[in-house]
Design an enzyme around this catalytic site. Structure first.
Site, PDB file in Angstrom:
ATOM      1  N   GLY A   1      63.114  76.722 109.042  1.00 23.80           N
ATOM      2  CA  GLY A   1      62.252  77.009 108.418  1.00 23.80           C
ATOM      3  C   GLY A   1      61.262  76.346 108.045  1.00 23.80           C
TER       4      GLY A   1
ATOM      5  N   ALA B   1      51.751  71.590 101.384  1.00 24.91           N
ATOM      6  CA  ALA B   1      50.593  72.236 102.762  1.00 24.91           C
ATOM      7  C   ALA B   1      50.773  73.665 102.709  1.00 24.91           C
ATOM      8  CB  ALA B   1      52.068  72.279 103.980  1.00 24.91           C
TER       9      ALA B   1
ATOM     10  N   LYS C   1      61.759  69.938  88.094  1.00 30.85           N
ATOM     11  CA  LYS C   1      60.569  70.680  89.169  1.00 30.85           C
ATOM     12  C   LYS C   1      60.697  72.446  88.454  1.00 30.85           C
ATOM     13  CE  LYS C   1      58.223  71.023  93.016  1.00 30.85           C
ATOM     14  NZ  LYS C   1      58.386  70.511  94.387  1.00 30.85           N
TER      15      LYS C   1
ATOM     16  N   SER D   1      52.444  78.667  94.230  1.00 21.80           N
ATOM     17  CA  SER D   1      52.696  79.111  94.894  1.00 21.80           C
ATOM     18  C   SER D   1      53.014  80.797  94.918  1.00 21.80           C
ATOM     19  CB  SER D   1      53.702  78.476  95.885  1.00 21.80           C
ATOM     20  OG  SER D   1      55.102  77.965  95.095  1.00 21.80           O
TER      21      SER D   1
HETATM   22  P1  NAD Z   1      55.888  79.365 103.376  1.00 20.21           P
HETATM   23  O1  NAD Z   1      56.355  80.853 103.487  1.00 20.21           O
HETATM   24  O2  NAD Z   1      54.894  78.630 104.014  1.00 20.21           O
HETATM   25  O3  NAD Z   1      57.122  79.864 104.543  1.00 20.21           O
HETATM   26  C1  NAD Z   1      58.450  80.061 104.753  1.00 20.21           C
HETATM   27  C2  NAD Z   1      58.881  81.102 105.443  1.00 20.21           C
HETATM   28  O4  NAD Z   1      57.612  82.631 105.869  1.00 20.21           O
HETATM   29  C3  NAD Z   1      59.024  80.857 106.867  1.00 20.21           C
HETATM   30  O5  NAD Z   1      60.239  81.334 108.276  1.00 20.21           O
HETATM   31  C4  NAD Z   1      57.525  81.256 107.731  1.00 20.21           C
HETATM   32  O6  NAD Z   1      57.560  81.682 109.236  1.00 20.21           O
HETATM   33  C5  NAD Z   1      57.443  82.456 106.805  1.00 20.21           C
HETATM   34  N1  NAD Z   1      55.928  83.089 107.072  1.00 20.21           N
HETATM   35  C6  NAD Z   1      55.565  82.953 106.239  1.00 20.21           C
HETATM   36  N2  NAD Z   1      54.157  83.270 106.163  1.00 20.21           N
HETATM   37  C7  NAD Z   1      54.675  84.514 106.545  1.00 20.21           C
HETATM   38  C8  NAD Z   1      53.695  85.540 107.357  1.00 20.21           C
HETATM   39  N3  NAD Z   1      52.511  85.386 107.075  1.00 20.21           N
HETATM   40  N4  NAD Z   1      53.921  86.600 107.814  1.00 20.21           N
HETATM   41  C9  NAD Z   1      55.619  86.322 108.094  1.00 20.21           C
HETATM   42  N5  NAD Z   1      56.138  85.608 108.131  1.00 20.21           N
HETATM   43  C10 NAD Z   1      55.654  84.092 107.077  1.00 20.21           C
HETATM   44  O7  NAD Z   1      56.433  78.669 102.593  1.00 20.21           O
HETATM   45  P2  NAD Z   1      56.855  77.057 102.429  1.00 20.21           P
HETATM   46  O8  NAD Z   1      55.391  76.811 101.336  1.00 20.21           O
HETATM   47  O9  NAD Z   1      56.499  75.981 103.810  1.00 20.21           O
HETATM   48  O10 NAD Z   1      58.159  77.072 101.453  1.00 20.21           O
HETATM   49  C11 NAD Z   1      59.538  76.261 101.893  1.00 20.21           C
HETATM   50  C12 NAD Z   1      60.025  76.486 100.604  1.00 20.21           C
HETATM   51  O11 NAD Z   1      59.367  74.849  99.740  1.00 20.21           O
HETATM   52  C13 NAD Z   1      60.246  77.150  99.462  1.00 20.21           C
HETATM   53  O12 NAD Z   1      61.111  77.140  98.544  1.00 20.21           O
HETATM   54  C14 NAD Z   1      58.866  76.714  98.131  1.00 20.21           C
HETATM   55  O13 NAD Z   1      58.795  76.974  96.891  1.00 20.21           O
HETATM   56  C15 NAD Z   1      59.530  74.915  98.713  1.00 20.21           C
HETATM   57  N6  NAD Z   1      58.095  74.071  98.541  1.00 20.21           N
HETATM   58  C16 NAD Z   1      56.786  74.617  99.262  1.00 20.21           C
HETATM   59  C17 NAD Z   1      55.574  73.488  98.135  1.00 20.21           C
HETATM   60  C18 NAD Z   1      54.115  73.932  99.012  1.00 20.21           C
HETATM   61  O14 NAD Z   1      52.935  73.652  98.711  1.00 20.21           O
HETATM   62  N7  NAD Z   1      54.504  74.670  99.837  1.00 20.21           N
HETATM   63  C19 NAD Z   1      55.983  73.046  98.331  1.00 20.21           C
HETATM   64  C20 NAD Z   1      56.978  72.054  97.733  1.00 20.21           C
HETATM   65  C21 NAD Z   1      57.684  72.799  98.035  1.00 20.21           C
END
Ligand code: NAD
Length: 309
Positions: free
Chosen positions: A7, A129, A185, A258
């Site tokens: 992921g 991020a 959290k 988020s």
């Molecule tokens: P993300 O949405 O960036 O990525 C998750 C999945 O979605 C990945 O497989 C990604 O490739 C896909 N994806 C993202 N954008 C897309 C699009 N436009 N079209 C198709 N697919 C897409 O998720 P994240 O923010 O990395 O979060 C992952 C985990 O970490 C979650 O449980 C989240 O709650 C947690 N988290 C996130 C953050 C943050 O700042 N982003 C901080 C702490 C915890």
């Protein structure tokens, strides 16, 4: 160390990049084809403080991964976790440690179906991020994480993983009670994410509402009642005070949580079933009143129906 990022969206790309920079053999696994192709064709674009780097890290679709890593870091969204675990089970070797850093509740129960509990590490991360597009991660701010093994006999191995993460600048520390931290959290996400999403406001605007103090305490009380069934004691007032400190614009006040970004801004499904929805489901199982979490779960799903096409 050979590390699979399972992921590799925003957070997976951040961790993958930081671990790659300190000499680990990292590979990224993600189901988003355009993202995987862009990373392989042009490198992962890493944007930090206006500077842009292109970093060569191998990326692949889940079904294409064959190498068995020493460590797999899980960073799907909650609703994608189980399907991802099924599609990468061939690379989770008998000694592969699996570190789960997703937000939300109940992931340890899902993991135990696919991974020997000896190998499961749970964590909470305060890094952030975002993705600017496929293959393009944007990093800002500072962070840290805490990690703990589920099987009490695996403390030494968990501490070794913390060392690897620390060498990459991720500021990991070994947690004495990671399940408590995960619940705490989840209370932050279960109040700020859900409320700001339904009310379509940022954290500071939410904090200024005269309804906010009672509303968050009502939600947290239900989290606390359910958490007790898992041996976790949450002090409602302490948790609420911690959340209220975030309203300050010098903290995260100007930010949209988020869930707001996912649903209201980008019309994507949310992790609600693993936050308020988890409390609501478990409330029914344990015969605990969770009316606030029931309603927020229903309202967020209704909003998903309106916005996610
Ligand atoms: P993300 O949405 O960036 O990525 C998750 C999945 O979605 C990945 O497989 C990604 O490739 C896909 N994806 C993202 N954008 C897309 C699009 N436009 N079209 C198709 N697919 C897409 O998720 P994240 O923010 O990395 O979060 C992952 C985990 O970490 C979650 O449980 C989240 O709650 C947690 N988290 C996130 C953050 C943050 O700042 N982003 C901080 C702490 C915890």
């Amino acid at each position: 160390m050979k590390i699979a990022i399972v992921g590799a969206g925003a957070m997976g790309s951040r961790y993958g990049y930081m671990l790659h920079e300190t000499g680990n053999e990292v590979f990224l696994i993600d189901g988003w084809k355009d993202h995987v192709n862009n990373i392989n064709n042009q490198g992962l674009i890493v944007e930090e403080n206006g500077q842009i780097k292109k970093v060569k890290i191998p990326a692949m679709l889940p079904g294409d991964a064959v190498e068995i890593p020493d460590l797999a870091i899980l960073f799907t969204k909650s609703m994608g976790l189980e399907a991802m675990l099924k599609s990468v089970k061939n690379i989770l070797g008998k000694n592969t440690k699996v570190l789960c850093l997703l937000n939300g509740l109940g992931h340890n129960e899902t993991l135990e179906k696919y991974v020997d509990s000896k190998n499961i590490l749970m964590g909470v991360t305060l890094w952030t991020a975002g993705l600017a597009g496929p293959g393009h991660v944007v990093l800002s701010g500072d962070g840290s994480l805490e990690v703990q093994n589920i099987d009490p006999s695996m403390e030494v191995e968990a501490k070794e993983i913390c060392d690897v993460l620390n060498k990459a600048g991720l500021k990991a520390h070994y947690s004495e009670d990671v399940i408590f931290s995960i619940w705490r959290k989840a209370c932050v996400n279960g109040t700020l994410n859900s409320c700001c999403t339904i009310l379509d406001c940022n954290i500071k605007e939410f904090g200024e509402l005269k309804q906010a103090p009672q509303l968050i305490r009502n939600i947290i009380k239900e989290f606390s009642d359910v958490a007790t069934k898992y041996g976790v004691e949450l002090d409602v007032e302490k948790v609420a005070n911690g959340i209220e400190a975030i309203y300050d614009p010098s903290q995260a006040g100007e930010h949209y949580p988020s869930m707001h970004q996912d649903l209201i801004q980008n019309h994507r499904l949310t992790e609600i079933d693993y936050i308020n929805g988890y409390v609501s489901r478990k409330g029914k199982e344990f015969n605990i009143n969770t009316q606030y979490n029931d309603l927020f779960t229903t309202m967020v799903h209704a909003k998903e129906q309106l916005l996610v096409k």
